[in-house]
Design a protein around this motif. Structure first.
Motif, short mmCIF file in Angstrom:
data_model
loop_
_atom_site.label_atom_id
_atom_site.label_comp_id
_atom_site.label_asym_id
_atom_site.label_seq_id
_atom_site.Cartn_x
_atom_site.Cartn_y
_atom_site.Cartn_z
N ALA B 277 22.83 -26.14 8.44
CA ALA B 277 23.82 -26.89 7.41
C ALA B 277 23.68 -26.42 6.05
O ALA B 277 23.08 -27.14 5.04
CB ALA B 277 23.27 -28.56 7.58
N PRO B 278 24.42 -25.37 5.81
CA PRO B 278 24.11 -24.88 4.36
C PRO B 278 24.42 -25.82 3.28
O PRO B 278 23.84 -25.75 2.43
CB PRO B 278 25.06 -23.49 4.37
CG PRO B 278 25.90 -23.57 5.65
CD PRO B 278 25.16 -24.47 6.74
N HIS B 279 25.59 -26.43 3.46
CA HIS B 279 25.96 -27.16 2.30
C HIS B 279 25.08 -28.17 2.03
O HIS B 279 24.74 -28.44 1.03
CB HIS B 279 27.46 -27.72 2.55
CG HIS B 279 28.49 -26.47 2.24
ND1 HIS B 279 28.67 -25.57 3.22
CD2 HIS B 279 29.31 -26.18 1.34
CE1 HIS B 279 29.52 -24.89 2.97
NE2 HIS B 279 29.81 -25.23 1.80
N THR B 281 22.03 -28.43 2.83
CA THR B 281 20.84 -27.87 2.34
C THR B 281 20.74 -27.55 0.84
O THR B 281 19.83 -27.84 0.09
CB THR B 281 20.52 -26.59 3.06
OG1 THR B 281 20.44 -26.60 4.37
CG2 THR B 281 19.30 -25.75 2.67
N PHE B 282 22.03 -26.93 0.54
CA PHE B 282 22.35 -26.68 -0.99
C PHE B 282 22.28 -27.97 -1.83
O PHE B 282 21.64 -27.99 -2.92
CB PHE B 282 23.74 -25.87 -1.16
CG PHE B 282 24.04 -25.60 -2.42
CD1 PHE B 282 23.47 -24.41 -3.03
CD2 PHE B 282 24.76 -26.59 -3.19
CE1 PHE B 282 23.88 -24.32 -4.34
CE2 PHE B 282 25.30 -26.18 -4.61
CZ PHE B 282 24.89 -25.06 -5.18
N PHE B 283 23.14 -28.90 -1.36
CA PHE B 283 22.93 -30.25 -2.26
C PHE B 283 21.76 -30.86 -2.52
O PHE B 283 21.08 -31.28 -3.42
CB PHE B 283 23.99 -31.28 -1.43
CG PHE B 283 25.30 -31.09 -1.14
CD1 PHE B 283 26.08 -29.71 -2.00
CD2 PHE B 283 25.95 -31.63 -0.43
CE1 PHE B 283 27.29 -29.69 -1.93
CE2 PHE B 283 27.44 -31.46 -0.41
CZ PHE B 283 28.10 -30.28 -1.04
N ARG B 285 18.64 -29.27 -2.29
CA ARG B 285 17.94 -28.30 -3.32
C ARG B 285 18.32 -28.56 -4.59
O ARG B 285 17.42 -28.99 -5.55
CB ARG B 285 17.74 -27.01 -2.89
CG ARG B 285 17.27 -26.16 -3.72
CD ARG B 285 15.51 -26.43 -3.75
NE ARG B 285 14.82 -25.45 -4.80
CZ ARG B 285 13.89 -25.76 -5.56
NH1 ARG B 285 12.96 -26.90 -4.83
NH2 ARG B 285 13.37 -24.93 -6.40
N SER B 286 19.59 -28.64 -4.82
CA SER B 286 20.06 -28.71 -6.36
C SER B 286 20.02 -30.04 -6.73
O SER B 286 19.99 -30.41 -8.00
CB SER B 286 21.48 -28.17 -6.52
OG SER B 286 22.41 -28.58 -5.43
#
Lengths: 299, 299
Positions: B277-279, B281-283, B285-286
Motif C-alpha cells: 500500500a505505497p500511498h 505508507t507514504f501518507f 510517514r509524511s
C-alpha cells in the motif's frame, strides 16, 4: 585570468577554492561578515581527508569586468543577481543552478552578456562561511546557452586542477534534464519522508512512489530510454545511500528548498502540455506545507 | 438512568449535553480545571444557531457503577482508559472511537465488562472546555462487540432527543469500515496538502491521489461495491467542501492526529495480508514527519 564567483555557498566556495590555484578569484557574497572572513582566513577545502587553504578576495556588491563570472546562487536568489548583472559591462557569465527553472529566466533576460550553462556533478557541503567539504569528486559540464562563442572559454577552462575538471558539451540540455530527473525523484521524497537516499530503494513502497514520480517526469520531459534512466536513478540511490539529499538538509535546517527550481519547473512544463502529474503536484504542495511549518509562518 | 461519559472532547461534551436531558450524566475529564468548569457552568451546546445549557456532574478519575459508560477519548488515549476501566465492577461500556484500531485493543482486553461499539456520524466542534458546536446532525449507530445482550441497551438508548438518535445495528463493522474508508481518503490528504475537503475533488491531481488511497484501502478491507463507495467518498467531499478535516485541524493546532487509528490500522492489516500500500505508507510517514515538525521535537 580574472574570475568572479557570485555566491558563497558550498558550490561558490568549491569553485573559488579550486580556481584560485590558476586564476585571480573574487568571491561576491551577500553578507559582509562572510566576505571579511574569507579575506582574513582564505577558503579551507577538505577533500579525501586532506585540507588545503586558498587565498581569495571577497566583497559584497557585484562590480567590475572579469574574464569569467560564475553565478552559483540558488535559483530562488537568481532574479536579484540578474538585476545586479544587468548594470555591468558585457562579459561572459556561467550559470551553475540546479533544476531547469533558471533557463526560463535567462530566456526572458534582455542582456548583452554572453551566457553559459553548467551542470555541477560534484558533491559539496558548506562547513562554515569560509570552509567547504568536497564530498564527491565529479566534473562540471558546461556549454553555450545560445550561440555564444566557446573557443576562448574552452581555453580558459582548460587551466583547472585535476579534481575540478570543466568539460565542454553541446548536450548540456540533456545533462541538465537527466540531473533534474534524478533530483525530482530523490529530493522531494527524502524530504517529505525524512529518510536517507538509500531507503528509497530498500523500502518497496517508497520505491513505488519514486517510480510514479519518475514516470511523470519522463513524460513531461519527453525523455526516451526510460529503462536506462530508471536504472540510473536507482544506481544513484545506491551510491549515495547514506547521504541526506540537499532538500532534506534544507528542511531539517529550516532553509528554503529548491522546490521551485526542481518540481515547480516540471509542473509548469506539465501544465503547458496539459499533462496531469498528480504525484509531482502532491509533492510540490506538501513540501510547501512542510517548509511553511518550518519557518513558523504557517497560519 | 445513570450514564458515565469518559472524555471531555467534542464528542464527550455532545453526548453529555444531549443525554443529560433524560438521564443523570457524569463526565470524567482528564484535567481538573475542565471538571470544575463543567460543574460550575454546565455544558453549552450550539445547534442550528440556538444555544442551550445542560447540567452535568464532572470529575477526574473514573469510578462508580453506571447503567452505561461511554468512552469518547481518542484512540491514542484509549489504552490508559482501558487500564482504569479494568479496576471497575462489571458494567456496560460503549466505545465511540474513530478508525478501527481500537477493535484490536478490545479483542486483546481481558475483561468481564459488556462491550459495545458505536459509530458517530455527527459533526461536532469543541469550542471551549464546557461548550460544543453541533455542526452536523447525524446519528450514532451501535451494536454489541461480541455476543453481549442488547435488549436492555436498546431500551435504554430509546430515551434520547430527536437530534441525537442512537440506532442499533448488527452491521456496525461494515459501518465502521465505510467510515474508516472515508477518513483515510480525506483526512491524510487534507492534512498534508493543507486544503479544505472540497479541494480534493476540484483539483484533478488531488482527486487522483485520493483515488489511489481509496483503491489501496478497498483492497486491504476487502470491500466490494467499489464504485458505490467511491461515489460515497466524493459526495462527502461535496457535502463538507468548506470544512477542514479533523486531521487538518489537529495539524494546524499542533495536536496529535488520529493517524495511528486510521492509516496505521490499515497498514497493519495490509502487512498481515502482504498487500503493498505505497500511498498509504507514504501518507503515514509524511504525516508523522509533519506532526513531529509541529511539536518541534524533530531533530
Amino acid at each position: 585570468m580574472n574570475i568572479g564567483i557570485i555566491g558563497g555557498g558550498a558550490i561558490g566556495l568549491l569553485c573559488a577554492s579550486y580556481l584560485s590555484q590558476h586564476h585571480n578569484v573574487t568571491v561576491f557574497t551577500k553578507r559582509n561578515e562572510q566576505a571579511e572572513e574569507i579575506n582574513t582566513t582564505g577558503i579551507k577545502r577538505t577533500v579525501k581527508g586532506e585540507t588545503c587553504r586558498a587565498a581569495a578576495h571577497a566583497q559584497t556588491g557585484i562590480t567590475g569586468i572579469f574574464d569569467l563570472l560564475i553565478v552559483t546562487v540558488k535559483y530562488h536568489h537568481l532574479q536579484e543577481v540578474l538585476d545586479e548583472l544587468s548594470t555591468l559591462p558585457r562579459q561572459r557569465i556561467l550559470f551553475l543552478q540546479n533544476g531547469m527553472a533558471h533557463l526560463l529566466d535567462l530566456e526572458n533576460w534582455k542582456t548583452a552578456h554572453s551566457l553559459y550553462i553548467g551542470v555541477v556533478e560534484h558533491g559539496a557541503m558548506k562547513v562554515s562561511d569560509h570552509a567547504v567539504d568536497h564530498t564527491g569528486i565529479g566534473v562540471i559540464k558546461w556549454g553555450a546557452f545560445h550561440h555564444e562563442d566557446t573557443a576562448d572559454m574552452r581555453k580558459l577552462l582548460k587551466e583547472v586542477p585535476a579534481d575540478f575538471q570543466m568539460i565542454y558539451t553541446d548536450e548540456w540540455q540533456k545533462v541538465l534534464e537527466e540531473k533534474l530527473l534524478v533530483n525530482v525523484c530523490i529530493n522531494p521524497l527524502t524530504a517529505l519522508l525524512h529518510v536517507k537516499n538509500g531507503e528509497l530503494i530498500t523500502n518497496p513502497s517508497y520505491e513505488y512512489m519514486m517510480k510514479c514520480a519518475c514516470e511523470e517526469a519522463l513524460s513531461i520531459l519527453g525523455l526516451p530510454e526510460k529503462e536506462r534512466l530508471w536504472s540510473h536513478i536507482v544506481s544513484i540511490c545506491q551510491k549515495t545511500a547514506a547521504n541526506q539529499s540537499s532538500m532534506l538538509q534544507d528542511i531539517v535546517k529550516g532553509r528554503q528548498t529548491e522546490r521551485k527550481a526542481i518540481v515547480g519547473y516540471l509542473l509548469k512544463k506539465a501544465q503547458a502540455q496539459e499533462i496531469l502529474a498528480p504525484h509531482l503536484t502532491f509533492f510540490n504542495r506538501s513540501l510547501e506545507v512542510l517548509e511553511k511549518k518550518q519557518t513558523k509562518s504557517f497560519e
